[in-house]
Design an enzyme around this catalytic site. Sequence first.
Site, PDB file in Angstrom:
ATOM      1  N   LEU A 133      -2.037  22.069  -2.100  1.00  0.00           N
ATOM      2  CA  LEU A 133      -1.636  22.696  -0.843  1.00  0.00           C
ATOM      3  C   LEU A 133      -2.119  24.147  -0.788  1.00  0.00           C
ATOM      4  O   LEU A 133      -2.630  24.612   0.237  1.00  0.00           O
ATOM      5  CB  LEU A 133      -0.113  22.624  -0.703  1.00  0.00           C
ATOM      6  CG  LEU A 133       0.511  23.346   0.494  1.00  0.00           C
ATOM      7  CD1 LEU A 133      -0.060  22.831   1.810  1.00  0.00           C
ATOM      8  CD2 LEU A 133       2.033  23.190   0.466  1.00  0.00           C
ATOM      9  N   TYR A 177      -4.677  25.427  -2.302  1.00  0.00           N
ATOM     10  CA  TYR A 177      -6.131  25.480  -2.117  1.00  0.00           C
ATOM     11  C   TYR A 177      -6.486  25.272  -0.650  1.00  0.00           C
ATOM     12  O   TYR A 177      -7.353  25.961  -0.100  1.00  0.00           O
ATOM     13  CB  TYR A 177      -6.828  24.429  -2.978  1.00  0.00           C
ATOM     14  CG  TYR A 177      -8.335  24.518  -2.879  1.00  0.00           C
ATOM     15  CD1 TYR A 177      -9.047  25.429  -3.652  1.00  0.00           C
ATOM     16  CD2 TYR A 177      -9.046  23.719  -1.986  1.00  0.00           C
ATOM     17  CE1 TYR A 177     -10.427  25.543  -3.546  1.00  0.00           C
ATOM     18  CE2 TYR A 177     -10.424  23.819  -1.870  1.00  0.00           C
ATOM     19  CZ  TYR A 177     -11.110  24.735  -2.654  1.00  0.00           C
ATOM     20  OH  TYR A 177     -12.479  24.848  -2.532  1.00  0.00           O
ATOM     21  N   GLN A 178      -5.821  24.328  -0.008  1.00  0.00           N
ATOM     22  CA  GLN A 178      -6.082  24.097   1.413  1.00  0.00           C
ATOM     23  C   GLN A 178      -5.731  25.330   2.237  1.00  0.00           C
ATOM     24  O   GLN A 178      -6.439  25.682   3.181  1.00  0.00           O
ATOM     25  CB  GLN A 178      -5.274  22.888   1.895  1.00  0.00           C
ATOM     26  CG  GLN A 178      -5.257  22.677   3.394  1.00  0.00           C
ATOM     27  CD  GLN A 178      -6.632  22.387   3.978  1.00  0.00           C
ATOM     28  OE1 GLN A 178      -7.519  21.899   3.272  1.00  0.00           O
ATOM     29  NE2 GLN A 178      -6.821  22.690   5.258  1.00  0.00           N
ATOM     30  N   GLU A 179      -4.655  26.008   1.858  1.00  0.00           N
ATOM     31  CA  GLU A 179      -4.197  27.160   2.630  1.00  0.00           C
ATOM     32  C   GLU A 179      -5.046  28.407   2.394  1.00  0.00           C
ATOM     33  O   GLU A 179      -5.354  29.140   3.335  1.00  0.00           O
ATOM     34  CB  GLU A 179      -2.730  27.461   2.282  1.00  0.00           C
ATOM     35  CG  GLU A 179      -1.737  26.396   2.729  1.00  0.00           C
ATOM     36  CD  GLU A 179      -1.478  26.414   4.229  1.00  0.00           C
ATOM     37  OE1 GLU A 179      -2.454  26.504   5.005  1.00  0.00           O
ATOM     38  OE2 GLU A 179      -0.311  26.336   4.625  1.00  0.00           O
ATOM     39  N   SER A 180      -5.401  28.662   1.142  1.00  0.00           N
ATOM     40  CA  SER A 180      -6.034  29.956   0.841  1.00  0.00           C
ATOM     41  C   SER A 180      -7.206  29.883  -0.124  1.00  0.00           C
ATOM     42  O   SER A 180      -7.779  30.919  -0.455  1.00  0.00           O
ATOM     43  CB  SER A 180      -4.988  30.892   0.233  1.00  0.00           C
ATOM     44  OG  SER A 180      -4.587  30.416  -1.057  1.00  0.00           O
TER      45      SER A 180
END
Length: 486
Positions: free
Chosen positions: A306, A308-311
Amino acid sequence: MKHPGWDFVQNVRMRTTIQRLRAALAVCLALLLANCDLQLPAWHAGKLLVIVPDISLGAEAVFERELAQRFGEYLHTRVGLISMPPGEIDAALRNHRAHLAAASLRSEISVTALHYGPSYQTVREQVICNRDIARPRTLADLTGLKLAAPADSAQEAVLREARKEAPGLQWQAHHRTGARKLLQEVAEGSLDCAVANETHFTDARNYYPNLAVAFDIGTPTQLAWAFPRDVDPALMKAAQGFFDHIREDGTLNRLLDRYYGYSDRFAPTESSQFIARANSVLPRYRTFFEEAAALTGEEWHLLAALAYQESQWNPLATSFTNVRGMMMLTEETADRMNVANRLDARESIIAGAKYLVLVREQLPSRIPEPDRTWMALASYNQGYGHIEDARILTQRAGRNPDSWEDVKKSLLLLNQPGYYETLKHGYARGGEAAVLVENVRGYYDLLKRTSQEEAQLIPEESPYRLFGPMQRLLQRWETSDAETIK
């Protein structure tokens, strides 16, 4: 005159002879039973015995297990699962060791001892090669290459058929080795090519970007369950009714999405970039993810996916809407989670994990895993209220509001006035939530499969394991009335 010890010796010899005869009789009886028909319990009154693939084959195996369990529920009978290699299924059904085999079998293969039920999935078999070799384009180009397929599998069956066109075609048949393991060997260079179906390839290319499709081989494959030749007609009729039912109510499509729907989302470059950052950047923050997992019960790999997807694991990330930090927290969420500094990686990760638990707990308890996890991730992105709105739209459309595959479609409607104006929480970027969830699913699986620590724990013959949401689903079955027979 008879020797005094003669009776003793004679008795010993007699006892030894009797013991040997008994042992020989036991062996003969065992062989006889192994090769003769067994009396199965009545499927409608006792237990339905179903042959399934070994769990090491991954999503395919769990998909078939869930189908079998749902068939048992449809029949209102208990299910016993028998794990078995493909090459043994024909004889097992012929000898009545099970009522059916739910093992992704090709219904086109002519095996006189078997009947096939309705087809539930169509896949293409493909020749998959390492990008470092000259790409073969025809069967003739495979001459001299190290080509392999799982023994007695659908993949080997298409090779046998192809040999009629190319008599010189040669390959290695690997016993007790699945297509995914062979694709790993292709990627590592110990094989040049392997035959696998398209679902195997789309999954494997996320981990091995140097794999490429050379060409399709054979005609598209229809997968179906197999039954003994003398199957009870009532059981065949029930299977037909079951598949008709799960097609009509959308269950079959939801299951296909659950196990295969996200695996082909990434381009090879995206997978390569993720794996590179997992090796170079993630280790700096792993202890924070593990700490957050210990505090919340969420799995650290899911939290890392999560993040990695966000930032992309950048603790200083900031969006144009002022969402900030490793877990991209809004000011409102940060205040709610008592975060002093959103740019502090540890604070952000722990707060993000707690918030994910919070939105998960808001969802109705009847929503099963892994759908519950996917909806929680969507709530993390857009807020629980908008996910509830999407579930309402799903229900209005006559679909299942507890299914991620159905709710995902409704999320795409939340930016259209004709829909969001009828809902309590109004406009939302629902498509953004749908993309986030599918990406996190992919990153999560990639992370688990490429984790060096986990790889050391996975036996070589079992290259695929299930984790997190899928593991919870499997554990639910293992604690149910269903019995797994080794």
